[in-house]
Design a protein around this motif. Structure first.
Motif, PDB file in Angstrom:
ATOM      1  N   ILE A 116       0.866  -1.182   0.000  1.00  0.00           N
ATOM      2  CA  ILE A 116       0.000   0.000   0.000  1.00  0.00           C
ATOM      3  C   ILE A 116       0.900   1.228   0.000  1.00  0.00           C
ATOM      4  N   SER A 117       0.614   2.160  -0.889  1.00  0.00           N
ATOM      5  CA  SER A 117       1.424   3.369  -0.996  1.00  0.00           C
ATOM      6  C   SER A 117       0.545   4.602  -0.916  1.00  0.00           C
ATOM      7  N   GLN A 118       0.969   5.538  -0.079  1.00  0.00           N
ATOM      8  CA  GLN A 118       0.323   6.839   0.031  1.00  0.00           C
ATOM      9  C   GLN A 118       1.280   7.846  -0.579  1.00  0.00           C
ATOM     10  N   ARG A 119       0.855   8.460  -1.656  1.00  0.00           N
ATOM     11  CA  ARG A 119       1.753   9.359  -2.385  1.00  0.00           C
ATOM     12  C   ARG A 119       0.914  10.315  -3.227  1.00  0.00           C
ATOM     13  N   GLU A 120       1.337  11.555  -3.287  1.00  0.00           N
ATOM     14  CA  GLU A 120       0.704  12.561  -4.142  1.00  0.00           C
ATOM     15  C   GLU A 120      -0.809  12.632  -3.941  1.00  0.00           C
ATOM     16  N   SER A 125      -3.005   0.381  -3.775  1.00  0.00           N
ATOM     17  CA  SER A 125      -2.670  -0.920  -3.236  1.00  0.00           C
ATOM     18  C   SER A 125      -2.508  -1.931  -4.362  1.00  0.00           C
ATOM     19  N   GLN A 126      -1.590  -2.875  -4.164  1.00  0.00           N
ATOM     20  CA  GLN A 126      -1.448  -3.997  -5.085  1.00  0.00           C
ATOM     21  C   GLN A 126      -1.066  -5.220  -4.264  1.00  0.00           C
ATOM     22  N   SER A 127      -1.689  -6.350  -4.567  1.00  0.00           N
ATOM     23  CA  SER A 127      -1.433  -7.598  -3.843  1.00  0.00           C
ATOM     24  C   SER A 127      -0.641  -8.558  -4.710  1.00  0.00           C
ATOM     25  N   TYR A 128       0.164  -9.389  -4.029  1.00  0.00           N
ATOM     26  CA  TYR A 128       1.042 -10.347  -4.690  1.00  0.00           C
ATOM     27  C   TYR A 128       0.928 -11.706  -4.013  1.00  0.00           C
ATOM     28  N   ARG A 129       1.185 -12.729  -4.781  1.00  0.00           N
ATOM     29  CA  ARG A 129       1.316 -14.092  -4.272  1.00  0.00           C
ATOM     30  C   ARG A 129       2.625 -14.617  -4.810  1.00  0.00           C
ATOM     31  N   PRO A 136      -4.200  -5.804 -10.952  1.00  0.00           N
ATOM     32  CA  PRO A 136      -3.571  -4.483 -11.108  1.00  0.00           C
ATOM     33  C   PRO A 136      -3.662  -3.682  -9.811  1.00  0.00           C
ATOM     34  N   ALA A 137      -2.864  -2.661  -9.731  1.00  0.00           N
ATOM     35  CA  ALA A 137      -2.939  -1.737  -8.598  1.00  0.00           C
ATOM     36  C   ALA A 137      -4.299  -1.052  -8.624  1.00  0.00           C
ATOM     37  N   THR A 138      -4.841  -0.830  -7.448  1.00  0.00           N
ATOM     38  CA  THR A 138      -6.130  -0.154  -7.355  1.00  0.00           C
ATOM     39  C   THR A 138      -6.011   1.046  -6.418  1.00  0.00           C
ATOM     40  N   MET A 139      -6.715   2.109  -6.769  1.00  0.00           N
ATOM     41  CA  MET A 139      -6.724   3.293  -5.920  1.00  0.00           C
ATOM     42  C   MET A 139      -7.749   3.065  -4.809  1.00  0.00           C
ATOM     43  N   LEU A 140      -7.319   3.275  -3.564  1.00  0.00           N
ATOM     44  CA  LEU A 140      -8.190   3.083  -2.412  1.00  0.00           C
ATOM     45  C   LEU A 140      -8.855   4.368  -1.962  1.00  0.00           C
ATOM     46  N   GLY A 141      -8.275   5.516  -2.359  1.00  0.00           N
ATOM     47  CA  GLY A 141      -8.860   6.778  -1.940  1.00  0.00           C
ATOM     48  C   GLY A 141      -7.843   7.890  -1.870  1.00  0.00           C
ATOM     49  N   ALA A 142      -8.246   8.959  -1.201  1.00  0.00           N
ATOM     50  CA  ALA A 142      -7.398  10.147  -1.074  1.00  0.00           C
ATOM     51  C   ALA A 142      -6.788  10.195   0.324  1.00  0.00           C
ATOM     52  N   THR A 143      -5.664  10.905   0.432  1.00  0.00           N
ATOM     53  CA  THR A 143      -4.998  11.059   1.718  1.00  0.00           C
ATOM     54  C   THR A 143      -4.149  12.324   1.716  1.00  0.00           C
ATOM     55  N   ASP A 144      -3.837  12.792   2.901  1.00  0.00           N
ATOM     56  CA  ASP A 144      -2.886  13.897   3.018  1.00  0.00           C
ATOM     57  C   ASP A 144      -1.574  13.393   3.596  1.00  0.00           C
ATOM     58  N   LYS A 145      -1.411  12.068   3.664  1.00  0.00           N
ATOM     59  CA  LYS A 145      -0.199  11.456   4.218  1.00  0.00           C
ATOM     60  C   LYS A 145       0.633  10.819   3.107  1.00  0.00           C
TER      61      LYS A 145
END
Length: 184
Positions: A116-120, A125-129, A136-145
């Motif tokens: 999970i990455s918070q940026r810009e 988020s992207q999951s791996y096995r 694919p990576a999916t946007m989870l929402g907005a953040t100020d962090k």
């Protein structure tokens, strides 16, 4: 190092080494942004490592086909610290004489890893096995962090005492580094 050598090396990683390799990514980030906070939460067979660093792109840069984070998590992509002193400490405590091969090494050993990455202003988020993207990576929402979180599962139990000792060693050896260790 060829892909067969890497696969053999990942098969030899203990759960403690997987955790250490993932922690190294946050310590590298600390070397660039020394004000960041690192939290390690461990359970029996996995955990979560979070930092308040810069975050890594989970969408491709203009003209690129892979996001920076996916490239780092699926191929040899050395993550170099900002100083040779921190690189030397990470080599001595985690990476060994080969140095950083990047987080892909640990990802190959994880039955599951969510990055999970918070940026810009966005959370992705992207999951791996075993280092293969589940989707694919999916946007989870907005953040100020900003920062990254790695939620991972290991194939066997993690020795929390070993990780606590590693955290103590890193915090003693690297001036200003603080890592909060939580276990359940």
């Amino acid at each position: 190092m060829d892909s067969n050598s890497i696969r053999r090396k990942t098969q030899l990683l203990t759960p403690n080494q997987v955790c250490a390799e993932l922690l190294a990514l946050s310590v590298v980030e600390y070397s660039y942004t020394p004000s960041l906070a690192i939290t390690v939460e461990l359970n029996e067979t996995g955990g979560k490592i979070s930092d308040t660093g810069r975050g890594m792109n989970l969408i491709p840069d203009r003209g690129d086909t892979l996001p920076h984070a996916q490239r780092a998590l699926t191929s040899i992509y050395p993550c170099r610290p900002a100083t040779p002193e921190i690189e030397s400490i990470l080599c001595a405590q985690i990476w060994g004489e080969l140095g950083s091969l990047g987080p892909m090494l640990a990802n190959l050993s994880c039955p599951s890893l969510q990055f999970i990455s918070q940026r810009e202003g966005e959370v992705w988020s992207q999951s791996y096995r075993y280092a293969t993207p589940v989707g694919p990576a999916t946007m989870l929402g907005a953040t100020d962090k900003t920062g990254t979180t790695q939620v991972f599962e290991t194939a066997a139990p993690i020795d929390r005492v070993v990780i606590a000792n590693l955290v103590d060693t890193l915090c003693t050896a690297i001036p200003g580094l603080r890592i909060t260790l939580l276990t359940s």
